[in-house]
Write a protein that holds these residues in place. Structure first.
Motif, short mmCIF file in Angstrom:
data_model
loop_
_atom_site.label_atom_id
_atom_site.label_comp_id
_atom_site.label_asym_id
_atom_site.label_seq_id
_atom_site.Cartn_x
_atom_site.Cartn_y
_atom_site.Cartn_z
N ALA A 292 178.78 40.73 84.17
CA ALA A 292 178.38 40.16 85.45
C ALA A 292 179.06 38.82 85.66
O ALA A 292 179.54 38.19 84.71
CB ALA A 292 176.86 39.98 85.52
N TRP A 293 179.09 38.40 86.91
CA TRP A 293 179.55 37.05 87.26
C TRP A 293 178.40 36.09 87.03
O TRP A 293 177.28 36.32 87.49
CB TRP A 293 179.98 37.04 88.73
N MET A 294 178.66 34.99 86.31
CA MET A 294 177.65 33.95 86.15
C MET A 294 177.79 32.99 87.32
O MET A 294 178.54 32.01 87.27
CB MET A 294 177.82 33.26 84.80
N ARG A 295 177.09 33.31 88.40
CA ARG A 295 177.26 32.63 89.68
C ARG A 295 176.80 31.19 89.65
O ARG A 295 176.15 30.74 88.71
CB ARG A 295 176.51 33.38 90.78
N GLU A 296 177.13 30.50 90.75
CA GLU A 296 176.77 29.09 90.90
C GLU A 296 177.29 28.27 89.72
O GLU A 296 176.62 27.37 89.22
CB GLU A 296 175.26 28.91 91.06
N SER A 297 178.48 28.60 89.29
CA SER A 297 179.08 27.89 88.16
C SER A 297 179.68 26.57 88.63
O SER A 297 180.66 26.57 89.39
CB SER A 297 180.17 28.76 87.52
N LYS A 298 179.12 25.46 88.22
CA LYS A 298 179.61 24.15 88.62
C LYS A 298 179.92 23.32 87.38
O LYS A 298 179.02 22.86 86.68
CB LYS A 298 178.57 23.45 89.50
N TYR A 299 181.19 23.17 87.12
CA TYR A 299 181.64 22.47 85.92
C TYR A 299 182.47 21.26 86.34
O TYR A 299 183.65 21.40 86.69
CB TYR A 299 182.46 23.41 85.03
N PRO A 300 181.89 20.07 86.32
CA PRO A 300 182.58 18.87 86.82
C PRO A 300 183.93 18.64 86.18
O PRO A 300 184.08 18.69 84.95
CB PRO A 300 181.60 17.75 86.45
N GLY A 301 184.94 18.43 87.02
CA GLY A 301 186.26 18.07 86.54
C GLY A 301 187.08 19.20 85.96
O GLY A 301 188.17 18.96 85.43
N MET A 302 186.58 20.44 86.04
CA MET A 302 187.30 21.55 85.44
C MET A 302 188.31 22.16 86.43
O MET A 302 188.09 22.11 87.64
CB MET A 302 186.32 22.64 84.98
N ASP A 444 171.93 31.93 81.96
CA ASP A 444 171.99 30.64 82.65
C ASP A 444 173.25 29.87 82.29
O ASP A 444 173.74 29.94 81.15
CB ASP A 444 170.78 29.77 82.28
N ASN A 445 173.74 29.10 83.26
CA ASN A 445 174.81 28.13 83.03
C ASN A 445 174.21 26.78 82.70
O ASN A 445 173.08 26.47 83.11
CB ASN A 445 175.69 27.98 84.27
N PHE A 446 174.96 25.93 82.01
CA PHE A 446 174.55 24.54 81.83
C PHE A 446 175.76 23.69 81.50
O PHE A 446 176.84 24.21 81.22
CB PHE A 446 173.44 24.41 80.79
N THR A 447 175.60 22.38 81.59
CA THR A 447 176.69 21.45 81.28
C THR A 447 176.16 20.40 80.31
O THR A 447 175.73 19.31 80.71
CB THR A 447 177.23 20.77 82.57
N PRO A 448 176.18 20.70 79.01
CA PRO A 448 175.64 19.78 78.02
C PRO A 448 176.53 18.55 77.84
O PRO A 448 177.68 18.54 78.27
CB PRO A 448 175.61 20.63 76.75
N ALA A 449 175.96 17.55 77.21
CA ALA A 449 176.70 16.32 76.97
C ALA A 449 177.81 16.55 75.94
O ALA A 449 177.68 17.35 75.02
CB ALA A 449 175.76 15.22 76.49
#
Length: 480
Positions: A292-302, A444-449
């Motif tokens: 599946a597509w992991m939608r709403e993927s927002k990865y700053p600066g990528m 789920d997507n996430f953007t860890p430190a």
């Protein structure tokens, strides 16, 4: 002393020379390391999933012009193991020489192998691969390849199903229906533009070019899929599953023209980022493999937007609530295993020193599997991607509420014999949780430190028995 100064000067020079260099592709901060993502630009729905001559083909919605949605083409990658992917050139371009952001662009669809050359399009020794797709506003269309998917031509008789004025139609999924000796297409459709009638239309064909409307089912939106699964592995007890874009599904019967539900809609994934799931056609050994597509993927600066879920194998199993689709990561993931930690029969008491069995494990990409007896615990969980400065991301289970929570997603989950079984995939920008052998899943997507790579196993309010706990380091699919 002179030698020491020289070494320091050399190190300083190297740092100055490399400090302004761009990060190598597929090594970026939020770049998935074992989930597929394009080198750059926007990606969404998986398309044209087909297996042929030892290769799994993954096509996908792709914008070659930038990092936002629009100007859809079919991007393309292949894999021999569903794990390591090789990027190939764009496969399908917009129709009618369109340069518009939407009009006649190549939207989602499916692909099959024309094993018996029904279309008469085969040239050479390879079987023809057929791709059915929506040309936005320009009808359902067909493209074909005679060189294992490396190059594609448009069918001269397009569109194979014209789009009626005022209607919404898209995302054709085509498969062979053996009992009726014909092909079936399931297609998202909003007849007459009436929102109340939107759902999945079913068509049939004997030549893959001319299609007859058979029936329509309301209550579904986008990206349909229809397939069979054996109940509890018994091929004499096959059930049909009809899925929509959000992964919701109904089980029932299908006679080649009409789908008859035997259940209400069920949830396939409780996460916030699971969408447009599709399964591979012609997969070996009759396996039903989904991505599946992991939608709403927002990865700053990528340089890219969007990633795929990790491929899963589907099965249908009996539960106290009736038959349910189970999803588990494909076994080929084991080819990525690095270092391993495993512990068994450990009783965890809150507040005691060294009760964190995950202490000392440092990695951004891991697979965590465990069987936990809840005993007297009120709540237990695993925190990933934490550090001294960062709290990390919690995966928690509320024993009384029988509720598993992660990044705002909540999933009802009952213990089996007082035990919860978890299988967790953590990548640089995603968490997938397969609970109780894949009966229920969170994506789920996430953007860890950055550089936060500690983990913690914890319990609150009472004791937790760890029957087993394994952690596998997952190596990157992009580096040798």
């Amino acid at each position: 002393m002179t030698k020491f100064i020289s070494i320091c000067a050399l190190v300083t020079s190297i740092l100055l020379l490399t400090s302004g260099r761009p990060v190598k592709t597929y090594s970026e901060l939020y770049r998935p390391q074992f989930h597929f993502s394009p080198e750059k630009n926007w990606m969404n729905d998986p398309d044209g999933l087909v297996y042929y001559e030892g290769e799994y083909h993954l096509f996908y919605q792709y914008n070659p012009k930038g990092n936002e949605w629009g100007y859809m083409h079919w991007g393309h990658a292949v894999s021999t193991d569903l794990v390591h992917w090789k990027n190939l050139p764009i496969a399908i371009y917009p129709d009618n020489n369109s340069t518009d952001k939407v009009k006649c662009t190549a939207w989602s669809g499916s692909a099959i192998v024309d094993k018996n050359n029904v279309t008469g399009l085969q040239e050479g020794s390879y079987k023809t691969l057929l791709a059915f797709y929506t040309s936005r506003g320009c009808g359902q269309r067909l493209a074909y390849s005679n060189d294992k998917g490396r190059t594609w031509k448009k069918y001269a008789g397009n569109p194979i199903i014209p789009e009626a004025p005022g209607e919404e139609t898209r995302d054709p999924k085509v498969f062979w229906y053996k009992p009726g000796n014909h092909w079936v297409m399931v297609l998202y459709r909003m007849p007459g533009g009436d929102k109340a009638k939107e759902g999945i239309s079913i068509y049939s064909s004997t030549d893959l070019a001319h299609w007859t409307f058979e029936s329509h089912i309301t209550g579904y939106y986008e990206c349909p899929d229809l397939f069979t699964l054996p109940l509890d592995g018994d091929s004499a007890k096959m059930k049909w599953a009809l899925l929509g874009g959000d992964g919701s599904y109904m089980l029932g019967d299908f006679d080649g023209k009409h789908f008859t539900p035997e259940s209400g809609k069920k949830v396939l994934d409780y996460g916030q980022n699971f969408y447009a799931a599709q399964t591979w056609s012609n997969a070996p050994d009759g396996k039903r493999i989904q991505i599946a597509w992991m939608r709403e993927s927002k990865y700053p600066g990528m340089p890219f937007t969007g990633q795929m879920s990790f491929p899963t194998e589907l099965s249908l199993k009996s539960t106290p609530d009736g038959p349910r689709i189970f999803r588990t990561p494909v076994s080929e993931i084991s080819s990525l295993y690095g270092k391993k930690m495993d512990k068994t029969d450990k009783n965890i008491i809150p507040g005691l020193k060294n009760y964190n069995l995950l202490k000392g494990i440092h990695n951004e990409c891991v697979r965590i599997t465990g069987v936990f007896d809840v005993k007297s615990s009120n709540m237990f969980g695993i925190t990933v991607r934490k550090s001294r400065k960062e709290a990390g991301t919690e995966i928690s289970y509320d024993v009384k509420k029988q509720l598993l929570t992660c990044i705002g997603s909540q999933m009802p989950l009952a213990p089996v014999n007082n035990k919860i079984k978890l299988d967790i995939l953590v990548d640089r920008a995603s968490i997938e949780i397969f609970a109780n052998n894949g009966e229920k899943v969170i994506t789920d997507n996430f953007t860890p430190a950055e550089q936060a790579d500690d983990m913690e196993l914890w319990t609150h309010g009472g004791e937790l028995m760890v029957d087993s706990l394994e952690v596998h380091e997952i190596k990157s699919i992009w580096r040798e």
